[in-house]
Design an enzyme around this catalytic site. Structure first.
Site, PDB file in Angstrom:
ATOM      1  N   ASN A 216     -19.958 -28.844  31.777  1.00 60.79           N
ATOM      2  CA  ASN A 216     -19.819 -27.582  31.049  1.00 60.79           C
ATOM      3  C   ASN A 216     -20.909 -27.471  29.996  1.00 60.79           C
ATOM      4  O   ASN A 216     -21.751 -28.354  29.867  1.00 60.79           O
ATOM      5  CB  ASN A 216     -18.418 -27.465  30.432  1.00 60.79           C
ATOM      6  CG  ASN A 216     -18.153 -28.587  29.455  1.00 60.79           C
ATOM      7  OD1 ASN A 216     -18.819 -28.706  28.432  1.00 60.79           O
ATOM      8  ND2 ASN A 216     -17.190 -29.445  29.782  1.00 60.79           N
ATOM      9  N   ASP A 285     -11.042 -30.686  32.636  1.00 59.39           N
ATOM     10  CA  ASP A 285      -9.612 -30.809  32.930  1.00 59.39           C
ATOM     11  C   ASP A 285      -9.383 -31.484  34.282  1.00 59.39           C
ATOM     12  O   ASP A 285      -8.409 -32.190  34.463  1.00 59.39           O
ATOM     13  CB  ASP A 285      -8.960 -29.419  32.931  1.00 59.39           C
ATOM     14  CG  ASP A 285      -8.910 -28.841  31.531  1.00 59.39           C
ATOM     15  OD1 ASP A 285      -8.727 -29.640  30.584  1.00 59.39           O
ATOM     16  OD2 ASP A 285      -9.078 -27.622  31.364  1.00 59.39           O
ATOM     17  N   PRO A 317      -7.275 -37.495  32.823  1.00 58.95           N
ATOM     18  CA  PRO A 317      -6.389 -37.896  31.723  1.00 58.95           C
ATOM     19  C   PRO A 317      -6.689 -37.047  30.482  1.00 58.95           C
ATOM     20  O   PRO A 317      -7.843 -36.650  30.267  1.00 58.95           O
ATOM     21  CB  PRO A 317      -6.772 -39.357  31.469  1.00 58.95           C
ATOM     22  CG  PRO A 317      -8.155 -39.504  32.022  1.00 58.95           C
ATOM     23  CD  PRO A 317      -8.256 -38.529  33.166  1.00 58.95           C
ATOM     24  N   ILE A 319      -7.335 -37.306  26.910  1.00 58.97           N
ATOM     25  CA  ILE A 319      -7.702 -38.426  26.034  1.00 58.97           C
ATOM     26  C   ILE A 319      -6.992 -38.309  24.686  1.00 58.97           C
ATOM     27  O   ILE A 319      -6.389 -39.263  24.192  1.00 58.97           O
ATOM     28  CB  ILE A 319      -9.238 -38.474  25.865  1.00 58.97           C
ATOM     29  CG1 ILE A 319      -9.880 -38.699  27.236  1.00 58.97           C
ATOM     30  CG2 ILE A 319      -9.644 -39.571  24.880  1.00 58.97           C
ATOM     31  CD1 ILE A 319     -11.367 -38.439  27.284  1.00 58.97           C
TER      32      ILE A 319
HETATM   33  O1  C5P Z   1      -6.299 -29.172  26.402  1.00 58.29           O
HETATM   34  P1  C5P Z   1      -7.540 -28.653  25.775  1.00 58.29           P
HETATM   35  O2  C5P Z   1      -8.778 -29.021  26.534  1.00 58.29           O
HETATM   36  O3  C5P Z   1      -7.525 -27.204  25.490  1.00 58.29           O
HETATM   37  O4  C5P Z   1      -7.575 -29.387  24.353  1.00 58.29           O
HETATM   38  C1  C5P Z   1      -8.729 -29.548  23.613  1.00 58.29           C
HETATM   39  C2  C5P Z   1      -8.633 -30.773  22.761  1.00 58.29           C
HETATM   40  O5  C5P Z   1      -8.167 -31.887  23.506  1.00 58.29           O
HETATM   41  C3  C5P Z   1      -9.990 -31.217  22.246  1.00 58.29           C
HETATM   42  O6  C5P Z   1      -9.791 -31.910  21.039  1.00 58.29           O
HETATM   43  C4  C5P Z   1     -10.467 -32.132  23.349  1.00 58.29           C
HETATM   44  O7  C5P Z   1     -11.461 -33.033  22.898  1.00 58.29           O
HETATM   45  C5  C5P Z   1      -9.201 -32.832  23.734  1.00 58.29           C
HETATM   46  N1  C5P Z   1      -9.117 -33.198  25.166  1.00 58.29           N
HETATM   47  C6  C5P Z   1      -9.116 -34.525  25.538  1.00 58.29           C
HETATM   48  N2  C5P Z   1      -8.977 -34.878  26.858  1.00 58.29           N
HETATM   49  C7  C5P Z   1      -8.853 -33.935  27.800  1.00 58.29           C
HETATM   50  C8  C5P Z   1      -8.855 -32.576  27.448  1.00 58.29           C
HETATM   51  C9  C5P Z   1      -8.999 -32.245  26.120  1.00 58.29           C
HETATM   52  O8  C5P Z   1      -9.236 -35.398  24.667  1.00 58.29           O
HETATM   53  N3  C5P Z   1      -8.737 -34.274  29.073  1.00 58.29           N
END
Ligand code: C5P
Length: 412
Positions: A216, A285, A317, A319
């Site tokens: 991305n 994702d 996963p 994180i």
């Molecule tokens: O779920 P979403 O991507 O919208 O959430 C964003 C937050 O979660 C950010 O802080 C991002 O770094 C973290 N994140 C993560 N692992 C993922 C997806 C998002 O640590 N697989």
């Protein structure tokens, strides 16, 4: 004096002692002026053998002082007057001999004299050594460096690498931009002194085959700015970075990864030994369910009916959520980011609950990717609060101050 720039309204006395690295001091003067500082150059006699006061005057825009008997000052006390308005004295390069003079409190020349005569509590002394590696390693020099540190001087570097004499080793003066950044960092409040912070930054890259993948547009700028701001604030910082083109901030330990799974593997053991975890990475994702061992060929990859390949995904996963679920004794204070294109605060609030973290920082994703400026809204259980808009480093510093105030200390 400039009102803008990282060193706006700062007055710096830049001292040069004798050494080949004087050529870098010319660049340093330029960098400091560009960053908004006023720069008063003071040179020793030996420095004048390596670079002329003419060059330094032209770059700093002020006449250079070289002599303690300089009659230009009304009271004939250049050694007093020069430091009374200063925010810092930076000696770059600092030769072995000059450091020895400082260690002994000698005042043979204007530069050593003004270092001694400066109001030490109000005007810090920053020293950038530059010398041959044998001179640097010599016990006398090491003794002198330890002494000036004990007397309150800040020693910047030196770096290791090629030396003008042809040898390789410790003793090179830091580069002008590194010294500028050290000085900028010096002026930041040490709100995270002695604390530890882990940050993820950039995109992830989810491979399809050995040459292709899904990623991305995250540039990593916000995460790198947070790593820099935390290091400036005195924290010991680990940065886990996806594939980005960003220089590592000074003093930050960096671990490079590519995929989300690699990022999780790098983060988990680190999260357990850091007090704060800030997740800015734009983690994919999903990842392709299968990674082809060889490059997928255009024609050979079609199916029997001649259709182009379809990509099946599996979930990556999370994180941040994984770290937020660690047992309390191992869990850092977790900060998540939410890059949204609409309903920013509502989505951030949902994320706060879903990820189980105490603080979410919301921003406008499409408007911020790759840009230098940003807007941030802090969303927590108490409510939401926007930070004043600014460039990413300014916002990162404000966020670091917020984190410092909220994150509990971990028992040692
Ligand atoms: O779920 P979403 O991507 O919208 O959430 C964003 C937050 O979660 C950010 O802080 C991002 O770094 C973290 N994140 C993560 N692992 C993922 C997806 C998002 O640590 N697989």
């Amino acid at each position: 004096m400039s009102d803008t720039g990282e060193l706006a309204r700062r007055h710096i006395v830049l001292g040069l002692s004798g050494g080949v690295a004087c050529y870098k001091a010319a660049d340093l003067a330029r960098e400091l002026v560009k960053a908004g500082a006023t720069v008063q150059v003071v040179m020793t006699e030996a420095a004048c053998r390596f670079i002329t006061p003419v060059t330094m005057q032209a770059l700093s825009g002020r006449p250079v002082f070289t002599n303690q008997w300089d009659a230009r000052e009304g009271n004939n006390m250049a050694h007093i007057n020069l430091t009374r308005e200063a925010d810092a004295v930076v000696v770059a390069p600092a030769s072995a001999d000059f450091i020895a003079q400082l260690a002994q409190g000698r005042a043979d020349e204007l530069l050593s004299l003004l270092c001694l005569a400066r109001p030490a509590q109000a005007v810090p002394l920053l020293v950038a050594p530059a010398m041959n590696r044998e001179m640097w390693a010599h016990p006398a020099t090491q003794r002198n460096v330890a002494q000036i540190r004990a007397d309150g001087a800040f020693v910047l570097g030196p770096a290791a690498g090629d030396q003008a004499c042809g040898e390789i080793g410790d003793g090179r003066m830091l580069e002008a931009d590194e010294l500028r950044d050290e000085l900028i960092a010096h002026f930041q409040p040490k709100v995270l002194a002695g604390r530890t912070l882990l940050v993820t930054a950039g995109p992830t890259f989810e491979a399809l085959d050995p040459v292709r993948g899904i990623t991305n547009l995250s540039s990593g700028k916000m995460g790198f700015a947070i790593a820099r701001a935390a290091a400036e604030a005195g924290a010991s910082v680990t940065l886990v970075a996806g594939p980005v083109h960003q220089p590592t901030p000074r003093g930050v330990r960096r671990i490079d990864v590519s995929s989300a799974e690699q990022m999780l593997a790098a983060v988990l053991p680190e999260a357990k030994v850091h007090e704060v975890f800030v997740a800015t990475a734009a983690v994919a994702d999903w990842r392709p369910a299968e990674v082809a061992a060889q490059k997928m060929k255009k024609d050979a990859s079609r199916d029997g009916a001649g259709r182009v390949p379809a990509i099946a995904f599996v979930e990556n996963p999370d994180i941040l959520a994984t770290v937020a679920r660690l047992p309390a004794a191992e869990r850092p204070f977790c900060v998540g980011f939410a890059a949204e294109s609409h309903d920013i605060v509502r989505h951030a609030r949902e994320k706060l609950a879903r990820k189980g973290v105490p603080l979410i920082v919301a921003n406008d994703g499409p408007a911020t990717f790759g840009r230098d400026d940003n807007t941030l809204v802090l969303v927590d259980a108490q409510g939401e609060r926007a930070l004043p808009p600014g460039d990413k480093l300014t916002l990162a510093r404000a966020l670091v101050a917020e984190i410092a105030a909220r994150a509990p200390r971990r028992p040692a």
